[in-house]
Enzyme design. Sequence first.
Site, PDB file in Angstrom:
ATOM      1  N   ASN A  26       0.870  -1.186   0.000  1.00  0.00           N
ATOM      2  CA  ASN A  26       0.000   0.000   0.000  1.00  0.00           C
ATOM      3  C   ASN A  26       0.904   1.233   0.000  1.00  0.00           C
ATOM      4  O   ASN A  26       1.463   1.601   1.025  1.00  0.00           O
ATOM      5  CB  ASN A  26      -0.908  -0.014   1.241  1.00  0.00           C
ATOM      6  CG  ASN A  26      -1.803   1.230   1.296  1.00  0.00           C
ATOM      7  OD1 ASN A  26      -1.835   2.016   0.351  1.00  0.00           O
ATOM      8  ND2 ASN A  26      -2.513   1.401   2.396  1.00  0.00           N
ATOM      9  N   TRP A  27       1.011   1.824  -1.186  1.00  0.00           N
ATOM     10  CA  TRP A  27       1.935   2.968  -1.326  1.00  0.00           C
ATOM     11  C   TRP A  27       1.310   4.274  -0.839  1.00  0.00           C
ATOM     12  O   TRP A  27       1.954   5.322  -0.889  1.00  0.00           O
ATOM     13  CB  TRP A  27       2.380   3.087  -2.788  1.00  0.00           C
ATOM     14  CG  TRP A  27       3.281   1.963  -3.231  1.00  0.00           C
ATOM     15  CD1 TRP A  27       4.090   1.215  -2.420  1.00  0.00           C
ATOM     16  CD2 TRP A  27       3.486   1.467  -4.568  1.00  0.00           C
ATOM     17  NE1 TRP A  27       4.781   0.285  -3.177  1.00  0.00           N
ATOM     18  CE2 TRP A  27       4.429   0.420  -4.492  1.00  0.00           C
ATOM     19  CE3 TRP A  27       2.963   1.802  -5.810  1.00  0.00           C
ATOM     20  CZ2 TRP A  27       4.863  -0.292  -5.614  1.00  0.00           C
ATOM     21  CZ3 TRP A  27       3.391   1.111  -6.932  1.00  0.00           C
ATOM     22  CH2 TRP A  27       4.325   0.071  -6.832  1.00  0.00           C
ATOM     23  N   LYS A  28       0.053   4.220  -0.454  1.00  0.00           N
ATOM     24  CA  LYS A  28      -0.655   5.393   0.073  1.00  0.00           C
ATOM     25  C   LYS A  28      -0.474   6.599  -0.869  1.00  0.00           C
ATOM     26  O   LYS A  28      -0.431   6.403  -2.088  1.00  0.00           O
ATOM     27  CB  LYS A  28      -0.199   5.668   1.509  1.00  0.00           C
ATOM     28  CG  LYS A  28      -0.333   4.415   2.394  1.00  0.00           C
ATOM     29  CD  LYS A  28      -0.216   4.658   3.869  1.00  0.00           C
ATOM     30  CE  LYS A  28      -0.391   3.341   4.628  1.00  0.00           C
ATOM     31  NZ  LYS A  28      -0.390   3.474   6.069  1.00  0.00           N
ATOM     32  N   HIS A 114      -9.843   1.615   4.835  1.00  0.00           N
ATOM     33  CA  HIS A 114      -8.555   1.803   5.510  1.00  0.00           C
ATOM     34  C   HIS A 114      -8.740   2.789   6.666  1.00  0.00           C
ATOM     35  O   HIS A 114      -9.514   3.746   6.549  1.00  0.00           O
ATOM     36  CB  HIS A 114      -7.513   2.324   4.524  1.00  0.00           C
ATOM     37  CG  HIS A 114      -6.120   2.243   5.083  1.00  0.00           C
ATOM     38  ND1 HIS A 114      -5.638   3.155   5.990  1.00  0.00           N
ATOM     39  CD2 HIS A 114      -5.131   1.332   4.899  1.00  0.00           C
ATOM     40  CE1 HIS A 114      -4.399   2.818   6.333  1.00  0.00           C
ATOM     41  NE2 HIS A 114      -4.069   1.718   5.684  1.00  0.00           N
ATOM     42  N   GLU A 187      -5.705  -4.423  10.546  1.00  0.00           N
ATOM     43  CA  GLU A 187      -4.671  -3.413  10.755  1.00  0.00           C
ATOM     44  C   GLU A 187      -5.018  -2.615  12.012  1.00  0.00           C
ATOM     45  O   GLU A 187      -5.826  -1.670  11.946  1.00  0.00           O
ATOM     46  CB  GLU A 187      -4.615  -2.455   9.572  1.00  0.00           C
ATOM     47  CG  GLU A 187      -4.342  -3.117   8.244  1.00  0.00           C
ATOM     48  CD  GLU A 187      -3.744  -2.138   7.243  1.00  0.00           C
ATOM     49  OE1 GLU A 187      -2.590  -2.353   6.863  1.00  0.00           O
ATOM     50  OE2 GLU A 187      -4.401  -1.154   6.876  1.00  0.00           O
ATOM     51  N   GLY A 193       2.261   2.603  10.925  1.00  0.00           N
ATOM     52  CA  GLY A 193       3.276   3.654  10.828  1.00  0.00           C
ATOM     53  C   GLY A 193       3.940   4.016  12.150  1.00  0.00           C
ATOM     54  O   GLY A 193       4.617   5.040  12.236  1.00  0.00           O
ATOM     55  N   GLY A 250       4.758   1.496   4.827  1.00  0.00           N
ATOM     56  CA  GLY A 250       6.087   2.105   4.709  1.00  0.00           C
ATOM     57  C   GLY A 250       7.157   1.188   4.122  1.00  0.00           C
ATOM     58  O   GLY A 250       7.925   1.606   3.239  1.00  0.00           O
TER      59      GLY A 250
END
Length: 268
Positions: A26-28, A114, A187, A193, A250
């Site tokens: 997940n590169w956000k 999310h 999650e 993070g 990340g």
Amino acid sequence: MLDDTINSSFVKEPRAMNNHFTYIANWKMNWSFQQTMAFAITHKNALISMSNTHTTIGLAASPLTLQSLAQLYNTTPIKIFAQDSAAQQPGAYTGDVAAAHLAAINCNGSLIGHSERRRYHHETNELVQAKMQQLLACNLLPVICIGETLEQRNKDETLVVLEQQLSNVFSCAAAQSEPTHNIIAYEPVWAIGTGLVPTIEQLIEVFSWLSKACASQPGTWTLLYGGSVTAANASTLKGIDQLGGFLIGGASLDFQEFEKIVKCQIVV
Ligand code: 13P
């Protein structure tokens, strides 16, 4: 779109039963179009070679990049995901991206619910259910994110919160005319993070519960963990029986780190 060939390459049973692992990066909102494509082009062959009968790789990227990524990885085993998709059919919804339009550019599915969207966009369980419905109607794979806050964890409310979040998800699955394949990503909000990861005991409790809850529902369910997954903790996390893979934030921005997470052996 999820044709039968693509769908069948996702895990259909808990990992313990077929030893299959799904890794979704997940590169956000980290990268521009140029940065995303530079990564995707540079590491294309390596990502393809990491995919096999036991390993599925997915990339969840900015909507700006999805068409180009889907074209770049067309005919490869790599799956392309949006990070969100609309709760409505195409129409007057400024700024949203319809599931039908994701399907039209050959995306495989989308993350929904999310915690960053629940937090910053006030998304509710009902909204997530409507998004799931749109994805399934377009034959796309929903990756539904759930998880408790630290406050809820400290009050011992984790399973209650997960049950509430899943209630709408299960209603949606039950309303489908055919059984569907769905991914749940657990999650914990406090693990995203932060470098914090639940203890193995906490994860075993959640994943055993999740796996039982999903087993009584129609369709097939893959269970992912997300939240500060790194190469350093992945082998231990992989030992959790019902775990079917990871949703990686990340660490997925660094190809070497992502590759180590995919390739590391289970430590039990
Ligand atoms: P991190 O891996 O950066 O903690 O993010 C997890 C996440 O939110 C994936 O969706």
